[in-house]
Design an enzyme around this catalytic site. Sequence first.
Site, mmCIF file in Angstrom:
data_model
loop_
_atom_site.group_PDB
_atom_site.id
_atom_site.type_symbol
_atom_site.label_atom_id
_atom_site.label_comp_id
_atom_site.label_asym_id
_atom_site.label_seq_id
_atom_site.Cartn_x
_atom_site.Cartn_y
_atom_site.Cartn_z
ATOM 1 N N ASP A 79 0.885 -1.106 -0.027
ATOM 2 C CA ASP A 79 0.042 -0.023 -0.128
ATOM 3 C C ASP A 79 0.794 1.184 -0.194
ATOM 4 O OD1 ASP A 79 -2.082 1.723 0.378
ATOM 5 O OD2 ASP A 79 -3.003 0.731 1.741
ATOM 6 N N ASP B 274 -3.301 2.638 -5.869
ATOM 7 C CA ASP B 274 -2.030 2.541 -4.867
ATOM 8 C C ASP B 274 -1.994 1.307 -3.949
ATOM 9 O OD1 ASP B 274 -4.443 3.065 -3.014
ATOM 10 O OD2 ASP B 274 -3.440 4.146 -1.793
ATOM 11 N N GLU B 275 -2.643 0.134 -4.308
ATOM 12 C CA GLU B 275 -2.554 -1.337 -3.557
ATOM 13 C C GLU B 275 -2.686 -2.174 -4.329
ATOM 14 O OE1 GLU B 275 -5.377 -2.111 -0.564
ATOM 15 O OE2 GLU B 275 -6.518 -0.109 -1.048
#
Length: 429
Positions: A34, A128-129
């Site tokens: 993350d 983003d992850e």
Amino acid sequence: MGRSGDLPRGLVERYRAGPDGWPDDTGCPMLHVDMDAFYASVEIRERPELVDRPVVVGGVGVRGVVSSANYLARTFGVRSAMPTSQARRLCPQAVFLPPTFALYQEVSAGVLAIFREITPLVEPLSLDEAFLDVSGALRRLRTTPAGVGARIRERVRAEHGIVCSVGVGPTKFVAKLASGLAKPDGMLVVPRGEITDFLHPLPVSALWGVGKRTAERLADVGLERVADVAAAPLPRLRRMLGVAMAEHLHALASGHDDRAVQPSNVEKSIGAEETFEVDHFDRALLKRELLRLSERTAASLRARGLRGRTVSIKVRYADFTTISRAKTLMVATDVTQEIYRTAIQLLDEQTPPGAVRLIGVRVEQLGTGGSEQLALDAPEQGWREADQAADRARSKFGTAAIRPAALLGNRPDRAGATEPKPDKPAPAP
DNA sequence: TCTGGGGTCCTTATTCGT
DNA sequence: TCTGACGAATAAGGACCC
């Protein structure tokens, strides 16, 4: 960005690296990676002069909300999903920036490429992850899951100038919680034998699928920790929450989660929506906005080679009550005019008048467009060809190059009451 | 305080065909 | 021919996630 940043920190130190190295990571093939304060971090990377300042990325209009705030801004109480107006009050000295998604997509693609060098079993959850299943890569890389995590953190920092946190665990759920608790700029390894020790002290809101409402309902009957949910009789949970939710939460709370990493995710729906800066009663204006949103949605379908059968609209009124209306077509479409026509019909026939703050269009029941449509939707063929020509022009000259005649002039959503009337609802092809 | 925009999944109700 | 049962598809709403 997630909620796990709000979880208690006192219990996590035993899962970090100690003098003897990392906790036992055998049987822990799941990694959750993350990016920390992703949008804000990318903006700061682009403008190093912002490094020591509070930075907030999000909607900068009167009705915007915060998408991402760097850790300095968070010390003032700024959080994601908070109205920007509130963030400005809490931290007036912060730099407020609108998001630049194209840039985040570029960085995200670079980071994903690093993951895919390690294993093909990569499941992106958002820009983003991502989850990684590294079980098949350990022998080749001559390392352990924790070693992979450390390597990823180094490479992301070195090659992209941003920082990420990693959770290593036996299941997806544990890995995801671990990365949240590792933040910022950290890594946690939760050994297979310590799943319940790790999970049970956490608040129920840590469970995937428990938001504000469900947490309140659980608290009403005295269930406040994950351990309480694990100990609750399943029939009682089923009556409270419904079968699917109850079984899902009970399994997670008990440490059971056999979901595999799924490298390809098929999209189920595509849409676009917009909140106005001021509420609008004017139906003609709402229709022009529906045209714009239909155009965006259809272009997005065409760019992915998809068509959808169900067109739905969403209308949010000034008091925040939200309705949706849907219509299923005979044949799947990716044609702007057809989506727009259906949306208009739903607006005209099925939505009450009132002050509207948000309007949206979505297309569902997606599939790849097949040749069987040619015979059935011959009248649409002309519109499709026009759309495709417009797509080509836009990709060559920019998105503003081609617009329906009804959309020429000021943007209706930003222009307020002085907007000139539209000439026609639909452009000619 | 005043609530974005992109989505997913679940529940419940209704309709329709067999 | 009428009626009911049942399953699939559709529609609407809500909660949740990032």
